[in-house]
Motif scaffolding. Structure first.
Motif, PDB file in Angstrom:
ATOM      1  N   ASP A   3      33.596  38.954  33.050  1.00  0.00           N
ATOM      2  CA  ASP A   3      33.512  37.512  33.232  1.00  0.00           C
ATOM      3  C   ASP A   3      34.798  36.843  32.752  1.00  0.00           C
ATOM      4  OD1 ASP A   3      30.975  37.629  34.287  1.00  0.00           O
ATOM      5  OD2 ASP A   3      29.970  37.338  32.350  1.00  0.00           O
ATOM      6  N   GLY A   4      35.205  35.810  33.459  1.00  0.00           N
ATOM      7  CA  GLY A   4      36.397  35.065  33.070  1.00  0.00           C
ATOM      8  C   GLY A   4      37.696  35.705  33.507  1.00  0.00           C
ATOM      9  N   THR A   5      37.599  36.759  34.330  1.00  0.00           N
ATOM     10  CA  THR A   5      38.811  37.430  34.814  1.00  0.00           C
ATOM     11  C   THR A   5      38.730  37.644  36.320  1.00  0.00           C
ATOM     12  OG1 THR A   5      37.985  39.691  34.504  1.00  0.00           O
ATOM     13  CG2 THR A   5      39.059  38.644  32.610  1.00  0.00           C
ATOM     14  N   LEU A   6      39.857  38.096  36.889  1.00  0.00           N
ATOM     15  CA  LEU A   6      39.942  38.334  38.333  1.00  0.00           C
ATOM     16  C   LEU A   6      40.558  39.700  38.600  1.00  0.00           C
ATOM     17  CD1 LEU A   6      41.617  34.905  39.287  1.00  0.00           C
ATOM     18  CD2 LEU A   6      39.167  35.423  39.411  1.00  0.00           C
ATOM     19  N   TRP A   7      40.144  40.318  39.698  1.00  0.00           N
ATOM     20  CA  TRP A   7      40.786  41.520  40.226  1.00  0.00           C
ATOM     21  C   TRP A   7      41.597  41.066  41.440  1.00  0.00           C
ATOM     22  CZ3 TRP A   7      41.364  46.586  38.911  1.00  0.00           C
ATOM     23  CH2 TRP A   7      41.774  47.487  39.914  1.00  0.00           C
ATOM     24  N   VAL A   8      42.913  41.264  41.393  1.00  0.00           N
ATOM     25  CA  VAL A   8      43.777  40.741  42.453  1.00  0.00           C
ATOM     26  C   VAL A   8      44.575  41.872  43.095  1.00  0.00           C
ATOM     27  CG1 VAL A   8      43.967  38.472  41.375  1.00  0.00           C
ATOM     28  CG2 VAL A   8      45.650  40.223  40.822  1.00  0.00           C
ATOM     29  N   MET A   9      44.870  41.694  44.401  1.00  0.00           N
ATOM     30  CA  MET A   9      45.625  42.698  45.148  1.00  0.00           C
ATOM     31  C   MET A   9      46.546  42.004  46.145  1.00  0.00           C
ATOM     32  SD  MET A   9      42.443  45.367  45.814  1.00  0.00           S
ATOM     33  CE  MET A   9      43.413  46.784  46.308  1.00  0.00           C
ATOM     34  N   GLY A  10      47.656  42.667  46.482  1.00  0.00           N
ATOM     35  CA  GLY A  10      48.557  42.150  47.512  1.00  0.00           C
ATOM     36  C   GLY A  10      48.052  42.521  48.895  1.00  0.00           C
ATOM     37  N   SER A  18      46.566  44.774  40.528  1.00  0.00           N
ATOM     38  CA  SER A  18      45.601  45.204  39.512  1.00  0.00           C
ATOM     39  C   SER A  18      45.444  46.715  39.453  1.00  0.00           C
ATOM     40  CB  SER A  18      44.235  44.548  39.791  1.00  0.00           C
ATOM     41  OG  SER A  18      44.269  43.164  39.512  1.00  0.00           O
ATOM     42  N   ARG A  19      45.622  47.387  40.581  1.00  0.00           N
ATOM     43  CA  ARG A  19      45.463  48.852  40.610  1.00  0.00           C
ATOM     44  C   ARG A  19      46.468  49.557  39.711  1.00  0.00           C
ATOM     45  NH1 ARG A  19      46.624  49.730  46.703  1.00  0.00           N
ATOM     46  NH2 ARG A  19      48.126  48.078  46.139  1.00  0.00           N
ATOM     47  N   ASP A  20      47.672  48.975  39.589  1.00  0.00           N
ATOM     48  CA  ASP A  20      48.738  49.620  38.824  1.00  0.00           C
ATOM     49  C   ASP A  20      48.560  49.489  37.314  1.00  0.00           C
ATOM     50  OD1 ASP A  20      50.889  50.441  40.960  1.00  0.00           O
ATOM     51  OD2 ASP A  20      50.209  48.436  41.515  1.00  0.00           O
ATOM     52  N   HIS A  21      47.560  48.732  36.894  1.00  0.00           N
ATOM     53  CA  HIS A  21      47.362  48.492  35.456  1.00  0.00           C
ATOM     54  C   HIS A  21      45.980  48.948  34.991  1.00  0.00           C
ATOM     55  CE1 HIS A  21      51.073  46.116  35.522  1.00  0.00           C
ATOM     56  NE2 HIS A  21      50.624  45.611  36.664  1.00  0.00           N
ATOM     57  N   LEU A  22      45.355  49.814  35.765  1.00  0.00           N
ATOM     58  CA  LEU A  22      44.010  50.278  35.442  1.00  0.00           C
ATOM     59  C   LEU A  22      43.919  50.939  34.069  1.00  0.00           C
ATOM     60  CD1 LEU A  22      42.769  51.683  38.875  1.00  0.00           C
ATOM     61  CD2 LEU A  22      41.588  49.990  37.458  1.00  0.00           C
ATOM     62  N   GLY A  23      44.905  51.737  33.717  1.00  0.00           N
ATOM     63  CA  GLY A  23      44.843  52.469  32.449  1.00  0.00           C
ATOM     64  C   GLY A  23      45.451  51.729  31.281  1.00  0.00           C
ATOM     65  N   GLN A  24      45.838  50.481  31.485  1.00  0.00           N
ATOM     66  CA  GLN A  24      46.502  49.717  30.433  1.00  0.00           C
ATOM     67  C   GLN A  24      45.517  48.728  29.800  1.00  0.00           C
ATOM     68  OE1 GLN A  24      49.940  47.918  32.254  1.00  0.00           O
ATOM     69  NE2 GLN A  24      50.679  49.871  33.076  1.00  0.00           N
ATOM     70  N   PRO A  25      45.864  48.175  28.633  1.00  0.00           N
ATOM     71  CA  PRO A  25      44.998  47.169  28.017  1.00  0.00           C
ATOM     72  C   PRO A  25      44.731  46.020  28.994  1.00  0.00           C
ATOM     73  CG  PRO A  25      46.694  47.860  26.481  1.00  0.00           C
ATOM     74  CD  PRO A  25      47.041  48.500  27.800  1.00  0.00           C
ATOM     75  N   GLY A  26      43.492  45.664  29.153  1.00  0.00           N
ATOM     76  CA  GLY A  26      43.129  44.621  30.124  1.00  0.00           C
ATOM     77  C   GLY A  26      42.720  45.190  31.456  1.00  0.00           C
ATOM     78  N   GLY A  27      43.094  46.428  31.722  1.00  0.00           N
ATOM     79  CA  GLY A  27      42.653  47.102  32.940  1.00  0.00           C
ATOM     80  C   GLY A  27      43.068  46.439  34.232  1.00  0.00           C
ATOM     81  N   GLY A  28      44.154  45.667  34.208  1.00  0.00           N
ATOM     82  CA  GLY A  28      44.616  45.014  35.438  1.00  0.00           C
ATOM     83  C   GLY A  28      43.908  43.715  35.748  1.00  0.00           C
ATOM     84  N   MET A  29      43.011  43.285  34.864  1.00  0.00           N
ATOM     85  CA  MET A  29      42.281  42.033  35.098  1.00  0.00           C
ATOM     86  C   MET A  29      43.131  40.834  34.677  1.00  0.00           C
ATOM     87  SD  MET A  29      39.573  43.411  36.249  1.00  0.00           S
ATOM     88  CE  MET A  29      38.807  45.044  36.190  1.00  0.00           C
ATOM     89  N   VAL A  30      43.103  39.786  35.479  1.00  0.00           N
ATOM     90  CA  VAL A  30      43.871  38.572  35.196  1.00  0.00           C
ATOM     91  C   VAL A  30      42.920  37.500  34.677  1.00  0.00           C
ATOM     92  CG1 VAL A  30      45.296  36.744  36.200  1.00  0.00           C
ATOM     93  CG2 VAL A  30      45.533  39.104  37.012  1.00  0.00           C
ATOM     94  N   PRO A  31      43.139  36.997  33.462  1.00  0.00           N
ATOM     95  CA  PRO A  31      42.290  35.915  32.953  1.00  0.00           C
ATOM     96  C   PRO A  31      42.380  34.675  33.841  1.00  0.00           C
ATOM     97  CG  PRO A  31      43.585  36.892  31.176  1.00  0.00           C
ATOM     98  CD  PRO A  31      44.129  37.440  32.458  1.00  0.00           C
ATOM     99  N   VAL A  32      41.239  34.061  34.120  1.00  0.00           N
ATOM    100  CA  VAL A  32      41.214  32.869  34.961  1.00  0.00           C
ATOM    101  C   VAL A  32      42.111  31.777  34.372  1.00  0.00           C
ATOM    102  CG1 VAL A  32      39.745  30.989  35.819  1.00  0.00           C
ATOM    103  CG2 VAL A  32      38.933  33.355  35.909  1.00  0.00           C
ATOM    104  N   GLY A  87      51.362  36.447  34.646  1.00  0.00           N
ATOM    105  CA  GLY A  87      50.914  37.806  34.360  1.00  0.00           C
ATOM    106  C   GLY A  87      51.138  38.270  32.934  1.00  0.00           C
ATOM    107  N   THR A  88      51.571  37.374  32.048  1.00  0.00           N
ATOM    108  CA  THR A  88      51.788  37.752  30.652  1.00  0.00           C
ATOM    109  C   THR A  88      50.471  38.215  30.036  1.00  0.00           C
ATOM    110  OG1 THR A  88      53.536  36.082  30.442  1.00  0.00           O
ATOM    111  CG2 THR A  88      52.630  36.976  28.409  1.00  0.00           C
ATOM    112  N   GLY A  89      50.480  39.408  29.483  1.00  0.00           N
ATOM    113  CA  GLY A  89      49.275  39.950  28.869  1.00  0.00           C
ATOM    114  C   GLY A  89      48.425  40.787  29.807  1.00  0.00           C
ATOM    115  N   SER A  90      48.708  40.713  31.102  1.00  0.00           N
ATOM    116  CA  SER A  90      47.949  41.529  32.059  1.00  0.00           C
ATOM    117  C   SER A  90      48.896  42.397  32.890  1.00  0.00           C
ATOM    118  CB  SER A  90      47.096  40.645  32.976  1.00  0.00           C
ATOM    119  OG  SER A  90      47.888  39.681  33.641  1.00  0.00           O
TER     120      SER A  90
END
Length: 256
Positions: A189-196, A205-219, A104-107
């Motif tokens: 493209d090249g990212t994922l939206w993930v949830m528990g 991903s919901r907890d990082h919506l307002g942060q850089p990257g918007g909660g998206m995890v790079p593949v 999760g580094t960077g996301s």
């Protein structure tokens, strides 16, 4: 002829000159050099096995200790799962419904926490063998949206939608809603939206919506896919898949 006397004479003449018994010739004598060599061989073999396990864990199949309740009921605290690191190595990419482990580094985590190098090495080796909790930057979640998907929660029925299609999430923790937080996002493209799976107890991903990257995890940050449960004994086996995303329209279909 007195054969008994001859036998007696022969027996006496065959005895050692120092008077010791015949059997004492076979007394075991410990060789310190041989013992040292034996211990050295055992230590070497142990180190070789450990290195082989670490290499296997680094490139093929890594045990991963589940440290939180965020993926209940699918995964429970203390479960040891086996992460398939070859799942996405040969052109395949994560699909909706996959349970993945990612860095999760960077996301999810902006910076790698400072740690003593020796401590980091030891804890990393223990985590690689599933003997300790994973690094603070490693997470396990379910893929809900892939590149190009529009993910919305919730519709008028309180259901998650992907590309306009409702998703019946049978894997959710009993009593949980798909989300208490409303969102409407398009996954780059090249990212994922993930949830528990335990939506009421998961930072995802919901907890990082307002942060850089918007909660998206790079593949590229995905470590592998959780394919098997390795512990406890009563739960050993393949991780059940889900049909929740079967029939989802292709990405972009809901925009046109």
């Amino acid at each position: 002829m007195d054969t008994e006397a001859q036998h007696t004479e022969r027996d006496r003449s065959s005895a050692p000159a120092d008077g010791t018994e015949e059997g004492s010739r076979f007394t075991h004598v410990t060789d310190p050099a041989a013992e040292t060599m034996s211990w050295g061989r055992a230590v070497f073999l142990g180190m070789l096995c450990t290195v082989a396990l670490l290499l296997f864990s680094a490139f093929v199949l890594q045990p991963f200790l589940i440290p939180s309740r965020s993926m209940e009921p699918t995964l429970k605290v203390g479960d040891r799962v086996l992460v398939n690191k070859l799942a996405y190595r040969f052109g395949s990419e994560p699909r909706r419904g996959d349970v993945v482990v990612f860095d999760g580094t960077g996301s999810f985590v902006h910076e790698t926490p400072d740690e003593n190098p020796v401590t980091a090495l030891l804890s990393g080796a223990a985590a690689s063998l599933g003997l300790a909790e994973p690094a603070e930057t490693d997470f396990v979640k379910r893929v809900v949206g892939v590149g190009g998907d529009r993910v919305v929660c919730c519709d008028e029925r309180g259901t998650l939608e992907v590309n306009g299609s409702p998703v019946v999430e049978e894997y959710l923790y009993p009593g949980d809603k798909p989300s208490e937080v409303a969102f409407d996002i398009v996954v780059p493209d090249g990212t994922l939206w993930v949830m528990g799976d335990h939506r009421g107890n998961s930072r995802d991903s919901r907890d990082h919506l307002g942060q850089p990257g918007g909660g998206m995890v790079p593949v590229e940050r995905v470590i592998g896919r959780v394919d098997w449960l390795g512990w406890p004994l009563g739960r050993i086996g393949s991780l059940e898949g889900t049909g929740a995303f079967t029939g989802i329209r292709p990405a972009g279909a809901s925009h046109g």
